[in-house]
Each structure stands twice: as structure tokens, then as C-alpha cells.
Motif scaffolding. Structure first.
Motif, PDB file in Angstrom:
ATOM      1  N   TYR A 182      -3.359   0.932  11.233  1.00 51.77           N
ATOM      2  CA  TYR A 182      -2.696   2.352   9.697  1.00 51.77           C
ATOM      3  C   TYR A 182      -2.562   1.344   8.195  1.00 51.77           C
ATOM      4  O   TYR A 182      -2.319   0.614   8.818  1.00 51.77           O
ATOM      5  CB  TYR A 182      -2.442   3.049  10.269  1.00 51.77           C
ATOM      6  N   ASN A 183      -3.238   2.381   7.084  1.00 46.97           N
ATOM      7  CA  ASN A 183      -2.420   1.242   6.192  1.00 46.97           C
ATOM      8  C   ASN A 183      -1.871   2.693   5.803  1.00 46.97           C
ATOM      9  O   ASN A 183      -2.372   3.781   5.097  1.00 46.97           O
ATOM     10  CB  ASN A 183      -3.395   1.304   5.205  1.00 46.97           C
ATOM     11  N   ASP A 206       0.590   2.645   3.255  1.00 42.79           N
ATOM     12  CA  ASP A 206       0.954   2.085   1.566  1.00 42.79           C
ATOM     13  C   ASP A 206       0.500   3.523   0.647  1.00 42.79           C
ATOM     14  O   ASP A 206       0.973   4.600   0.284  1.00 42.79           O
ATOM     15  CB  ASP A 206       0.714   1.656   1.345  1.00 42.79           C
ATOM     16  N   TYR A 207      -0.258   4.278   1.410  1.00 44.91           N
ATOM     17  CA  TYR A 207      -1.335   5.343   0.805  1.00 44.91           C
ATOM     18  C   TYR A 207      -0.434   6.727   0.792  1.00 44.91           C
ATOM     19  O   TYR A 207       0.096   7.632  -0.110  1.00 44.91           O
ATOM     20  CB  TYR A 207      -2.617   5.908   1.314  1.00 44.91           C
ATOM     21  N   HIS A 244      -5.580   3.618  -5.042  1.00 48.16           N
ATOM     22  CA  HIS A 244      -6.096   4.958  -4.644  1.00 48.16           C
ATOM     23  C   HIS A 244      -5.794   6.302  -4.434  1.00 48.16           C
ATOM     24  O   HIS A 244      -6.363   6.809  -4.454  1.00 48.16           O
ATOM     25  CB  HIS A 244      -7.391   4.389  -3.406  1.00 48.16           C
ATOM     26  N   ALA A 245      -4.835   6.645  -3.893  1.00 46.87           N
ATOM     27  CA  ALA A 245      -3.698   7.593  -3.615  1.00 46.87           C
ATOM     28  C   ALA A 245      -3.375   7.973  -5.472  1.00 46.87           C
ATOM     29  O   ALA A 245      -3.642   9.493  -5.496  1.00 46.87           O
ATOM     30  CB  ALA A 245      -2.280   7.412  -2.659  1.00 46.87           C
ATOM     31  N   GLY A 250      -2.456  -5.779  -2.209  1.00 46.18           N
ATOM     32  CA  GLY A 250      -3.140  -4.442  -0.742  1.00 46.18           C
ATOM     33  C   GLY A 250      -2.252  -2.830  -1.441  1.00 46.18           C
ATOM     34  O   GLY A 250      -2.978  -2.539  -1.461  1.00 46.18           O
ATOM     35  N   ARG A 292      -3.383  -1.386  -4.312  1.00 46.78           N
ATOM     36  CA  ARG A 292      -4.862  -1.229  -4.253  1.00 46.78           C
ATOM     37  C   ARG A 292      -4.361   0.173  -3.461  1.00 46.78           C
ATOM     38  O   ARG A 292      -5.112   1.163  -3.796  1.00 46.78           O
ATOM     39  CB  ARG A 292      -5.542  -1.897  -3.090  1.00 46.78           C
ATOM     40  N   ALA A 293      -3.709   0.092  -2.247  1.00 53.41           N
ATOM     41  CA  ALA A 293      -3.660   1.706  -1.824  1.00 53.41           C
ATOM     42  C   ALA A 293      -2.936   2.650  -2.247  1.00 53.41           C
ATOM     43  O   ALA A 293      -3.227   4.107  -2.808  1.00 53.41           O
ATOM     44  CB  ALA A 293      -2.733   1.570  -0.180  1.00 53.41           C
TER      45      ALA A 293
END
Length: 86
Positions: free
Chosen positions: A15-16, A18-19, A60-61, A53, A56-57
């Protein structure tokens, strides 16, 4: 991915987080403001420092939530690539 969870069958699921963490943190900060100072995500102008990373998250969020982004990184190519992604 920054979080691995071992499943009952022994396999791992990635899972990521951060988003979600970025959005939830900003939502909490906005909610803590006096009512007349609260904003919507489409009213936010956000500077993201970095293009790795976590950046990037977060990019996008925030982009999906409607925020206006400026991305700066040590390497212009990486910043431009991330800007094109979002």
C-alpha cells in the motif's frame, strides 16, 4: 509502496499510505480553521518540493482533489515529468 501487510496466506500486499495521509492531514488543518477561513481544495495553491515517491503520491492526491500545484525539484526533468503525470 511504503506499507506492507502480510496476508493470512503468507503473501504480502503493498500500500502507499502517503496519498491518504496527505489528504487527511490537509482536511484536518482546514477543518481546524475558523469557519470563515475554511477553503476548498480547488482554492489551494500548493508548492511541492521534490519529485520522489512521497512527492508523487501527494501530487496525485492533491491534483485529484482539485488543488493548484507547483512542483520544484533539484532536477528540472523530474519535476516536469511529475507535473505531466498529474
Amino acid at each position: 509502496a511504503n506499507t506492507l501487510v502480510r496476508q493470512e496466506d503468507g503473501e504480502f500486499r503493498a500500500y502507499n499510505t502517503d496519498y491518504d495521509a496527505a489528504l487527511e492531514s490537509l482536511k484536518a488543518a482546514i477543518a481546524a480553521r475558523p469557519e470563515n477561513e475554511r477553503t476548498q481544495f480547488n482554492q489551494l495553491f500548493v508548492l511541492i518540493l521534490g519529485a520522489g515517491g512521497a512527492a508523487r503520491a501527494v501530487a496525485h492526491a492533491l491534483s485529484k482533489a482539485g488543488a493548484h500545484l507547483t512542483i520544484a525539484a533539484r532536477t528540472a526533468d523530474k519535476a516536469e515529468a511529475l507535473a505531466a503525470e498529474v
